[in-house]
Motif scaffolding. Structure first.
Motif, short mmCIF file in Angstrom:
data_model
loop_
_atom_site.label_atom_id
_atom_site.label_comp_id
_atom_site.label_asym_id
_atom_site.label_seq_id
_atom_site.Cartn_x
_atom_site.Cartn_y
_atom_site.Cartn_z
N TRP A 179 0.82 -1.21 0.00
CA TRP A 179 0.00 0.00 0.00
C TRP A 179 0.85 1.25 0.00
O TRP A 179 0.52 2.24 -0.66
CB TRP A 179 -0.95 -0.01 1.19
CG TRP A 179 -2.06 -1.00 1.05
CD1 TRP A 179 -2.24 -2.15 1.76
CD2 TRP A 179 -3.13 -0.94 0.10
NE1 TRP A 179 -3.35 -2.81 1.32
CE2 TRP A 179 -3.93 -2.09 0.30
CE3 TRP A 179 -3.50 -0.04 -0.90
CZ2 TRP A 179 -5.06 -2.36 -0.45
CZ3 TRP A 179 -4.64 -0.30 -1.65
CH2 TRP A 179 -5.40 -1.44 -1.42
N THR A 180 1.96 1.23 0.72
CA THR A 180 2.87 2.38 0.70
C THR A 180 3.46 2.57 -0.68
O THR A 180 3.57 3.69 -1.18
CB THR A 180 3.99 2.19 1.73
OG1 THR A 180 3.41 2.11 3.04
CG2 THR A 180 4.97 3.35 1.69
N ASN A 181 3.84 1.47 -1.31
CA ASN A 181 4.37 1.56 -2.68
C ASN A 181 3.31 2.09 -3.65
O ASN A 181 3.62 2.89 -4.54
CB ASN A 181 4.86 0.19 -3.15
CG ASN A 181 6.27 -0.09 -2.69
OD1 ASN A 181 6.94 0.77 -2.12
ND2 ASN A 181 6.74 -1.30 -2.94
N LEU A 182 2.08 1.64 -3.48
CA LEU A 182 1.01 2.12 -4.36
C LEU A 182 0.81 3.62 -4.19
O LEU A 182 0.65 4.36 -5.17
CB LEU A 182 -0.28 1.37 -4.06
CG LEU A 182 -1.50 1.73 -4.91
CD1 LEU A 182 -1.23 1.44 -6.37
CD2 LEU A 182 -2.74 0.96 -4.44
N ARG A 183 0.82 4.08 -2.95
CA ARG A 183 0.68 5.51 -2.70
C ARG A 183 1.84 6.27 -3.31
O ARG A 183 1.65 7.31 -3.98
CB ARG A 183 0.62 5.76 -1.19
CG ARG A 183 0.46 7.23 -0.81
CD ARG A 183 0.81 7.45 0.64
NE ARG A 183 2.21 7.16 0.88
CZ ARG A 183 2.77 7.08 2.08
NH1 ARG A 183 2.02 7.24 3.16
NH2 ARG A 183 4.05 6.81 2.22
N ASN A 184 3.07 5.79 -3.12
CA ASN A 184 4.23 6.48 -3.67
C ASN A 184 4.24 6.47 -5.19
O ASN A 184 4.67 7.45 -5.82
CB ASN A 184 5.52 5.85 -3.14
CG ASN A 184 5.72 6.11 -1.66
OD1 ASN A 184 5.11 7.02 -1.10
ND2 ASN A 184 6.58 5.33 -1.03
N PHE A 217 1.59 6.51 -7.11
CA PHE A 217 0.62 7.50 -7.56
C PHE A 217 1.14 8.92 -7.34
O PHE A 217 1.02 9.78 -8.21
CB PHE A 217 -0.71 7.31 -6.84
CG PHE A 217 -1.82 8.17 -7.38
CD1 PHE A 217 -2.47 7.82 -8.55
CD2 PHE A 217 -2.19 9.33 -6.73
CE1 PHE A 217 -3.49 8.61 -9.06
CE2 PHE A 217 -3.21 10.13 -7.24
CZ PHE A 217 -3.85 9.77 -8.41
N LEU A 218 1.75 9.15 -6.18
CA LEU A 218 2.31 10.47 -5.91
C LEU A 218 3.49 10.77 -6.83
O LEU A 218 3.77 11.92 -7.15
CB LEU A 218 2.75 10.57 -4.45
CG LEU A 218 1.63 10.53 -3.41
CD1 LEU A 218 2.22 10.59 -2.00
CD2 LEU A 218 0.64 11.66 -3.61
N SER A 266 3.75 -1.63 -7.71
CA SER A 266 3.63 -1.56 -6.26
C SER A 266 4.05 -2.87 -5.60
O SER A 266 4.58 -2.88 -4.49
CB SER A 266 2.20 -1.22 -5.87
OG SER A 266 1.80 0.02 -6.42
#
Length: 295
Positions: free
Chosen positions: A180-185, A187-188, A246
């Motif tokens: 989830w952290t990778n997915l957020r990063n 996208f950001l 991710s």
């Protein structure tokens, strides 16, 4: 010098492939899809990742082959051509072998097959199971030998997908614990975060600042149009690389894994601009209503 030449050729092939894919994806009987295809190709040609990959590494080879595979699949549906389906499957397999970012190419096209199955009454191209077997046969012909190796030794697939031999890190943990952290990063990283991968190391973000605000509108436009094949196809092309990167990335965002996102973003931005243009010219609904719905 040979690497730079190969990278430049792959970049040119990608621009041409996006033009072909957009011509089929936005195909209209009145011939107006030509302008949309040129717009999508133009957005690809001036994209920051293409300008970077086009002069450094040949990482765009797999992306350009995957784009042509998508064009052949759409063309096969429109013309009912078995050879186009087989060629599409073979090129999707070639994308897997050319670069690790191409590992997600067969998944994207498989989602397209799912889309034409569940969206038959929503303008999706006609498809039959016989056509799918042609496509699957072409895919297996190319990736069959290496697929057997990966099934026998999943760690070899993890090593390839995460580029561990490129970073001299031979840890084979799969998948990462914090997806989830990778997915957020990831996208950001499209708009704010710089590349954190070990093979590219670009200090900027994936999308130019002038275009970045349109990403939110593109996401809204695709959500509103998921019941149409074009919306389904573009959403699949954006979501699959993001999820794959991710899971596979050692550190996110990793541009080397997000490379396949480039043509999807160009096509999605073209789609939302076309929707704006259609809403602007529509006498039934004022154009401010449609952007509000997208947002």
């Amino acid at each position: 010098r040979a690497v730079h030449l190969l990278a430049g050729a792959a970049a040119l092939a990608l621009v041409a492939g996006v033009w072909l894919l957009a011509s089929e994806l936005f195909h209209r009987p009145d011939g107006s899809s030509g302008a949309l295809a040129l717009l999508a190709a133009g957005l690809t040609a001036v994209a920051i990742p293409l300008l970077h990959f086009g002069r450094t590494t040949p990482g765009l080879a797999g992306v350009s082959v995957a784009v042509v595979a998508g064009w052949l699949l759409l063309r096969g549906w429109r013309r009912d051509n078995p050879l186009a389906f087989a060629a599409s499957g073979m090129l999707a397999g070639a994308a897997v072998l050319l670069d690790r970012s191409g590992l997600v190419a067969p998944a994207i096209l498989a989602l397209w097959w799912l889309g034409v199955t569940i969206l038959r009454s929503a303008g999706a191209p006609p498809a039959r199971w016989g056509q799918f077997w042609w496509w699957l046969a072409g895919l297996i012909v190319v990736i069959g030998p290496v697929l057997g190796v990966w099934l026998h030794d999943p760690a070899a697939l993890a090593t390839y997908a995460r580029g561990l031999r490129l970073t001299t890190d031979f840890t084979t943990a799969w998948p990462l614990a914090d997806v989830w952290t990778n997915l957020r990063n990831n996208f950001l990283g499209l708009m704010w975060l710089p590349d954190a991968g070990a093979t590219v190391g670009f200090p900027g973000h994936f999308v130019h600042s002038l275009v970045a605000p349109l990403i939110w509108l593109a996401v809204g436009a695709l959500l509103v149009n998921l019941d149409r094949f074009v919306g389904w196809a573009l959403a699949s092309w954006l979501l699959a690389p993001l999820l794959f990167a991710s899971v596979a990335a050692v550190a996110a965002p990793d541009w080397a894994l997000l490379a396949l996102l480039l043509p999807g973003l160009s096509l999605a931005l073209t789609f939302v601009l076309d929707r704006f243009h259609a809403a602007w010219r529509s006498p039934e609904s004022g154009w401010p209503d449609t952007p509000a719905a997208y947002l």
